[in-house]
Design an enzyme around this catalytic site. Structure first.
Site, mmCIF file in Angstrom:
data_model
loop_
_atom_site.group_PDB
_atom_site.id
_atom_site.type_symbol
_atom_site.label_atom_id
_atom_site.label_comp_id
_atom_site.label_asym_id
_atom_site.label_seq_id
_atom_site.Cartn_x
_atom_site.Cartn_y
_atom_site.Cartn_z
ATOM 1 N N PHE A 1 0.854 -1.197 0.000
ATOM 2 C CA PHE A 1 0.000 0.000 0.000
ATOM 3 C C PHE A 1 0.883 1.238 0.000
ATOM 4 O O PHE A 1 1.788 1.366 0.826
ATOM 5 C CB PHE A 1 -0.928 0.037 1.219
ATOM 6 C CG PHE A 1 -1.825 1.246 1.225
ATOM 7 C CD1 PHE A 1 -3.047 1.222 0.547
ATOM 8 C CD2 PHE A 1 -1.441 2.417 1.856
ATOM 9 C CE1 PHE A 1 -3.865 2.345 0.524
ATOM 10 C CE2 PHE A 1 -2.254 3.551 1.833
ATOM 11 C CZ PHE A 1 -3.473 3.504 1.165
ATOM 12 N N ASP B 1 9.164 2.633 1.496
ATOM 13 C CA ASP B 1 8.032 3.408 1.980
ATOM 14 C C ASP B 1 7.904 3.139 3.480
ATOM 15 O O ASP B 1 7.394 2.108 3.898
ATOM 16 C CB ASP B 1 6.761 2.999 1.230
ATOM 17 C CG ASP B 1 5.534 3.780 1.690
ATOM 18 O OD1 ASP B 1 5.591 4.422 2.762
ATOM 19 O OD2 ASP B 1 4.513 3.734 0.984
ATOM 20 N N LYS C 1 2.969 10.269 7.989
ATOM 21 C CA LYS C 1 2.227 9.899 9.194
ATOM 22 C C LYS C 1 2.772 10.572 10.470
ATOM 23 O O LYS C 1 2.486 11.724 10.694
ATOM 24 C CB LYS C 1 2.143 8.372 9.314
ATOM 25 C CG LYS C 1 1.266 7.782 8.193
ATOM 26 C CD LYS C 1 0.367 6.655 8.618
ATOM 27 C CE LYS C 1 -0.731 6.418 7.578
ATOM 28 N NZ LYS C 1 -0.473 5.343 6.626
HETATM 29 C C1 LIG Z 1 -0.780 5.519 5.076
HETATM 30 C C2 LIG Z 1 0.235 5.120 4.083
HETATM 31 C C3 LIG Z 1 0.448 5.849 2.892
HETATM 32 C C4 LIG Z 1 -0.421 7.009 2.499
HETATM 33 O O1 LIG Z 1 -0.327 8.063 3.378
HETATM 34 P P1 LIG Z 1 -1.414 9.233 3.346
HETATM 35 O O2 LIG Z 1 -0.864 10.282 4.257
HETATM 36 O O3 LIG Z 1 -2.713 8.643 3.817
HETATM 37 O O4 LIG Z 1 -1.515 9.687 1.938
HETATM 38 C C5 LIG Z 1 1.473 5.453 2.060
HETATM 39 N N1 LIG Z 1 2.261 4.395 2.351
HETATM 40 C C6 LIG Z 1 2.087 3.676 3.477
HETATM 41 C C7 LIG Z 1 3.003 2.539 3.761
HETATM 42 C C8 LIG Z 1 1.069 4.001 4.373
HETATM 43 O O5 LIG Z 1 0.888 3.267 5.473
#
Ligand SMILES: *Cc1c(COP(=O)(O)O)cnc(C)c1O
Length: 387
Positions: free
Chosen positions: A130, A215, A244
Site C-alpha cells: 500500500f 516506503d 504519518k
Molecule cells: C498511510 C500510508 C500511505 C499514504 O499516506 P497518506 O498520508 O494517507 O496519503 C502510504 N504508504 C504507506 C506505507 C502508508 O501506510
C-alpha cells in the site's frame, strides 16, 4: 453498546465512524459523550505521539504566532532546522529531502525522483503493498478494489510477490527506475520483510541501476523499535519515504534521498504547502520527543510484551500473530469486524488490515497499564468460547 451508524453527513466518500472524538490525552481518546477509549490504532499510525502531545501543540502555537506560512523561494529557519534534524538522524548518504504534506504525496515525489533521475519508467512494487491513493501512488498499490474504479492508472508499474527475491530478480532490469517496498507491509496485513529479501532488493538495485525506495510512512519514526525500520536490517535505500507520525500528527510528508540522485534529476517538482513552517516546527518537536521519551525502545519493549500476551491465542480462531515493535497484525480465521466492535465496547479502538487481520498500531506513548489491558481485552474477545 454499539449504536448504528448515523445517516450520511456532508463528507464525500468514506463513511465516517459512529464515534465523535473531541479530545485526546496520551493514548486516550474522548468522545462527545465523555467516554474514554484507548487508541490501539484509531490514529492510523499518524498518532505515534498521541493525538494532542503538549510539545507538538506548543511548537505549533508558537510558530503560528511568528510565521505560519511562507511561499517557496524563501528560506526560513524553522524549515532548515527541521531538515537538519531529520538528516542528522539518517546515514550520511541521505543529504536531500523533499517536503510535502502526506504519505501519498511523498510517494508521488519518489516516483518522479526515480523517473527523473534514471530516465527510466518502470516501477516494481510488491503484491499486498500500500502506497497511497493519488493516481501515481495508487498505481503502486496492490489492492484491486482500490485501483479498478479509477483505471487506467499510470503505466509502467509491476507487482511481484513480497519476500520473494527470485521474483524481484526476474522483474527488475535495465528499464527499472525504482523498486518500491514497505519493510513491513502495514495496510496489506502486517507482513514483515525478511533480511534476505531486503538484501536481495539492494543487490538487484545496485546491479541494474534502479533506485531502491522504502516506503516507511507507517514503519518510520520509532514504530518498529528503531527510528527507521530499515536500520533493523542494515539495508539502506536510495529513497526513504516518510509521513504519518513524522510531525507528531501534523500533516507532513518527506522524500529523502542523496545529493547524487538529485544531481541526476531532470525536471521539477514542487508543493505550495510542502515544508510549511507549522509542519516543520511540529517536526522538530516530534523528533525531540521521540528521543526524549525513548519511544523506539518503548516500541520494542511493549512489542515484546504483546508477543508474550498474544502467544497462546486459540488456534481455531487465530491463524498467526505477526509484527515488529508496535505494528502488530493478528490474522484471524474469520472477518475481523465483530471483534473490533467487541473491543470498542470494552473501550479499545483497534483497526483492521484487510478483512481478516486485526491491526494494533497504538501511540508509542501508550501507558503500560493501558497496553496490557488492551492485550487482555483482545485475549478475552478472541478467546471467548474457545476454552
Ligand atoms: C498511510 C500510508 C500511505 C499514504 O499516506 P497518506 O498520508 O494517507 O496519503 C502510504 N504508504 C504507506 C506505507 C502508508 O501506510
Amino acid at each position: 453498546m454499539i449504536e448504528p451508524a448515523p445517516p450520511a453527513g456532508p463528507e464525500f466518500g468514506e463513511r465516517a465512524g459512529r464515534l465523535a472524538i473531541v479530545r485526546a490525552e496520551g493514548a486516550h481518546l474522548f468522545d462527545d459523550r465523555g467516554r474514554r477509549f484507548v487508541d490501539l490504532g484509531a490514529t492510523h499510525g499518524a498518532g505515534s505521539l498521541g493525538a494532542a502531545h503538549p510539545a507538538i501543540a506548543a511548537a505549533v502555537a508558537a510558530q503560528a504566532r511568528e510565521l505560519l506560512f511562507l511561499g517557496s523561494g524563501y528560506r526560513t529557519p524553522v524549515r532548515t532546522r527541521f531538515l537538519e534534524a531529520l538528516l542528522a538522524r539518517l546515514p550520511p548518504r541521505f543529504g536531500r529531502a523533499f517536503l510535502s504534506n502526506s504519505g501519498t504525496e511523498a510517494v508521488e515525489a519518489a516516483i518522479k525522483i526515480a523517473r527523473g533521475a534514471t530516465g527510466r519508467t518502470k516501477v516494481v512494487a510488491a503484491m499486498r503493498g500500500f502506497h497511497g491513493r493519488t493516481l501515481g501512488a495508487l498505481s503502486a498499490t496492490w489492492r484491486r478494489e482500490l485501483r479498478e474504479p479509477f483505471e487506467p492508472l499510470v503505466p509502467g508499474f509491476e507487482h511481484v510477490p513480497f519476500n520473494d527475491p527470485g521474483a524481484l530478480r526476474a522483474s527488475v532490469g535495465s528499464d527499472t527506475a525504482m523498486i518500491l517496498l514497505e519493510p513491513v507491509q502495514g495496510e496489506g496485513g502486517v507482513h514483515v520483510a525478511t533480511a534476505e529479501y531486503l538484501a536481495a532488493a539492494r543487490e538487484v538495485a545496485d546491479r541494474t541501476g534502479a533506485l531502491l525506495a522504502f516506503d516507511e510512512v507507517q514503519t518510520g519514526i520509532a514504530r518498529t523499535g528503531r527510528l527507521f525500520a530499515f536500520q533493523r536490517w542494515g539495508v539502506e535505500p536510495d529513497v526513504l519515504i516518510l509521513a504519518k507520525s513524522l510531525a507528531g500528527g501534523v500533516p507532513i510528508g518527506a522524500t529523502v534521498t542523496s545529493p547524487e540522485v538529485e544531481a541526476r534529476f531532470r525536471g521539477s517538482h514542487h508543493s505550495t504547502f510542502g515544508g510549511n513552517p507549522l509542519a516543520c516546527a511540529a517536526g522538530v518537536a516530534a523528533l525531540e520527543v521521540v528521543e526524549r521519551e525513548r519511544l523506539a525502545e518503548r516500541a520494542e519493549r511493549l512489542g515484546t510484551v504483546a508477543r508474550k500476551a498474544l502467544a497462546d491465542l486459540p488456534p481455531e480462531r487465530v491463524r498467526e500473530v505477526r509484527g515488529l515493535g508496535l505494528l502488530i497484525g493478528i490474522e484471524l480465521r474469520a472477518k475481523v469486524a465483530p471483534y473490533l466492535a467487541a473491543l470498542e465496547e470494552r473501550g479499545f479502538l483497534a483497526i483492521p488490515a484487510g478483512a481478516t487481520v486485526l491491526r494494533l498500531l497504538p501511540p508509542l506513548v501508550v501507558e503500560e497499564d493501558d497496553w496490557s489491558a488492551g492485550l487482555e481485552a483482545i485475549r478475552e474477545v478472541l478467546g471467548h468460547g474457545a476454552r
